[in-house]
Every structure is written in C-alpha cells, then in structure tokens.
Design a protein around this motif. Structure first.
Motif: not given
Length: 387
Positions: A230-242
């Motif tokens: 990864h270069r510079n990840p500034q967005g991250l989320l976990f979808d608990q349904e999928t």
C-alpha cells in the motif's frame, strides 16, 4: 476591577482583555446550521448545511453515545461538537501530539464494549528522538476528559519523513481492529514485511496479535501485518454484513485506488501502479498489473486524493444503500461509487464540487444524515431536503 481607581480608558482596555480571556477559556460558540447548497442525487433531493466553523484541520470524527461529534485535529486538539447548536468544547487527557508534516493526531473511532462503556481508538504520529511513527491508541471519555490512554502499538515505521502516515481505523465483528499506515515516503517499504510502513495491520482490541494473522509465523515478517503493498491508505472500513474490508489510497500522480483487502494479499506498491512520476510522464512501477498482486477495483486518474471512505447504510437516502463515499481532497468533492452485490464497482458520481472544499472525514448519524469535515475547519452535514 470595580474597586480599582483607574482612568476610564484603562478600565475599558482591561475589561476588553478580560472578556477576550473569558471567551478563550470557555467552550467555543460556533454558528448555528446554515444551508449552503441544495442538490439531488439518485433522484433524492438534499441540502448541505454548515454546522460549525472551527480552526485547525479536523481529521477524524465519530459520534458519542450522546450524539455529539468527537473531532480530532491534526495539531493535537480534540473537541466535542453539538451538531444542533454548533457549540464545541475542548477535550483534554490526550498526550502532547504535535503536527508533523502530514502527521499529527489523525483518526478516531468509537467501539461500544457494553451499554455504558466505550473505547475511543485513535491513530497519531508519535514523535521519538526526532522521528515519527504511526501509533494506535485508545482511551475512555467522560465529561470532556479522556482517561486510561493506552498506546496499543507504536508501529515499526519510525522515519524523519513528513509524509504518508495513513491512517484510518476499522473494526470487524470478531473482536479485531484494523488500521492503515502509508509507506512513509520510502517506496521499498511497500514490499518489505519487516516494517509496518505500507501496510494494513490487524490487532485484537487490546493490541495483542491475533493467532490467525497471515504472517504470524512467517520468518522476518511482522505479525501484525494483514496486507501490504500500500502507498498511503487514508480510507478504511469493514462491512459487517458481507465481511468485506475496503480501503482507498493515494496513488502518485494519478492512480488513486479503491481495494477490497484480503488477508496476506499484496496490493503492488511500488511494483505495480497506475500513476506517473511527479517529475515527468514516466510510469511508476513495472506494470499496472502483475501475477500475484491484487489489482484495484477502481482507479482514479487524475487523482482525486481520497481522504476517507464510508459505506452508506442509512435510512435517510435509500437509493444510496450500499454505496461507497470518498472525501476528495485534491479535486474537492464528495465522491459516490455504486457497488454491486458481488463487490464490483459499477458507477461514480461527483457531488458538491461547487462547495470547493477539501473533504476529509465522513460519518453518518442514527438517521442516516451524512456529516463531513473540510480542511478549512468547517463541519458540514448533508440531509434530505424537506422542502
């Protein structure tokens, strides 16, 4: 002062100074919500309101149990914002955190432990002997005071570079916390498993290493690493349904990415890239795709500079259900991406370009209204248009 025998002019000056000091020490009185833009998306009318104007760069936001916004600022400040009155109060209890280039105090995310207890997780650049490393910490909040501050992991990413710290936080539904770290402006870090830089990490909630992390038993690899390249990840989320972990990251000149992140996967930087060198029209990396490297689901060229990532699941805008939203820093808009049931990218819409703001953090409230911060210090919300 009433008992002082001073000339009238001096009394006026003292009174003015006293009032200014009182305002500085009191909670910040900010403006009430003001409508600034009306529009529509996917057949749904909306209005954007500026609910506060603050100073500093509001980097991360999360709602408290009382439905106030807890906001982190890159210079180390933390504030609680009443979204209806625009009143903000300072929060204390964090360690001294200094802005260090693109670093400083970054993300915040709330995790409820019981009905009456929550931990607030933070990422920040911790300064050690003149160098800085992205660090994950947590604390509890009560009466505008943080307590039990714990540094859970000071990552092995110390550098004097002022760029590419990451960093966003996400929780899964199995007792783990993820957070991202940029390559710290040293490209080889992306493919080096002996450093945390250029990776997304996965920990237990107390900061320990999960037994099933993909590199836990790999020689010369750090066990906290979940994915790399990864270069510079500034967005991250976990979808608990999928059970899907999504990220976005900054490319070089062009080549910003949206990725589905999987355990142990290599996302290519700097071996593969969709961007160009800053100094000329030369490709970065060997190729755009390569065997053994996971390709992004979406590429932005030119770069929009994504500063956050949100999966919309609110009730206020039913036609946005399952859409991804990026805050765009360089191209200054709210970026909406439609996603199919199997997780592929279907389409894109660019909203709020006329606002001309570098959009940073994104959150939704219990109604499904969308709140976002701008690097100008403004806090906005986007809600359905009732007219």
């Amino acid at each position: 002062m009433s008992g002082c025998n001073l000339p009238t002019q001096v009394k006026v000056v003292f009174t003015a100074l006293f009032c200014l000091l009182s305002l500085a020490l009191s909670p910040r009185a900010l403006s009430a919500p003001v409508a600034v833009i009306e529009g529509s998306s996917a057949g749904m009318p909306f209005v954007v309101e500026r609910i506060a104007q603050t100073d500093g760069v509001p980097w991360g936001m999360t709602f408290t149990a009382g439905q106030e916004l807890l906001i982190t600022y890159r210079d180390g400040q933390i504030r609680l914002l009443n979204t209806e009155t625009g009143m903000a109060q300072s929060v204390s209890g964090q360690p001294a955190i200094n802005q260090y280039g693109q670093g400083g105090l970054m993300d915040v995310s709330r995790l409820d432990v019981t009905n009456s207890q929550a931990w607030y997780y933070f990422t920040y650049s911790k300064t050690i002997d003149g160098l800085a490393a992205t660090t994950l910490a947590r604390a509890q909040l009560s009466n505008n005071q943080l307590s039990q501050w714990q540094d859970l992991l000071v990552t092995q990413s110390l550098s004097d570079a002022s760029r590419h710290f990451g960093s966003r936080i996400a929780f899964d539904n199995q007792g783990h916390v993820f957070f991202s770290i940029g390559d710290r402006a040293h490209r080889p870090n992306g493919q080096d498993l002996s450093t945390h830089a250029g990776s997304i990490l996965r920990l237990n909630l107390d900061g320990s290493v999960p037994k099933d992390n993909p590199f836990r038993n790999t020689k010369n690899a750090l066990p906290e690493i979940w994915s790399y390249g990864h270069r510079n990840p500034q967005g991250l989320l976990f979808d608990q349904e999928t059970n899907r972990l999504w990220s976005n990251e900054h490319g070089p000149r062009g080549g910003d990415e949206i990725n589905l992140v999987k355990a142990g996967a290599n996302y290519g930087w700097p071996v593969t890239s969709h961007g160009k060198e800053y100094w000329g029209p030369i490709d970065v990396g060997e190729a755009e795709e390569k065997e053994g490297i996971v390709s992004p689901l979406k590429v932005y060229t030119p770069s929009i500079a994504p500063g956050s990532l949100l999966l919309y699941k609110g009730a206020a805008f039913p036609n946005w259900q399952g859409n991804l939203f990026n805050g765009a820093l360089k191209l200054r808009h709210l970026n909406r991406v439609t996603v199919t049931a199997n997780g592929s990218i279907k389409g894109e819409e660019r909203l709020l370009e006329e606002l001309d703001e570098r959009i940073r953090a994104l959150v939704t409230d219990h109604q499904g209204w969308l709140y976002f911060s701008a690097d100008s210090g403004a806090i906005y919300r986007l809600r359905p248009h009732s007219g």
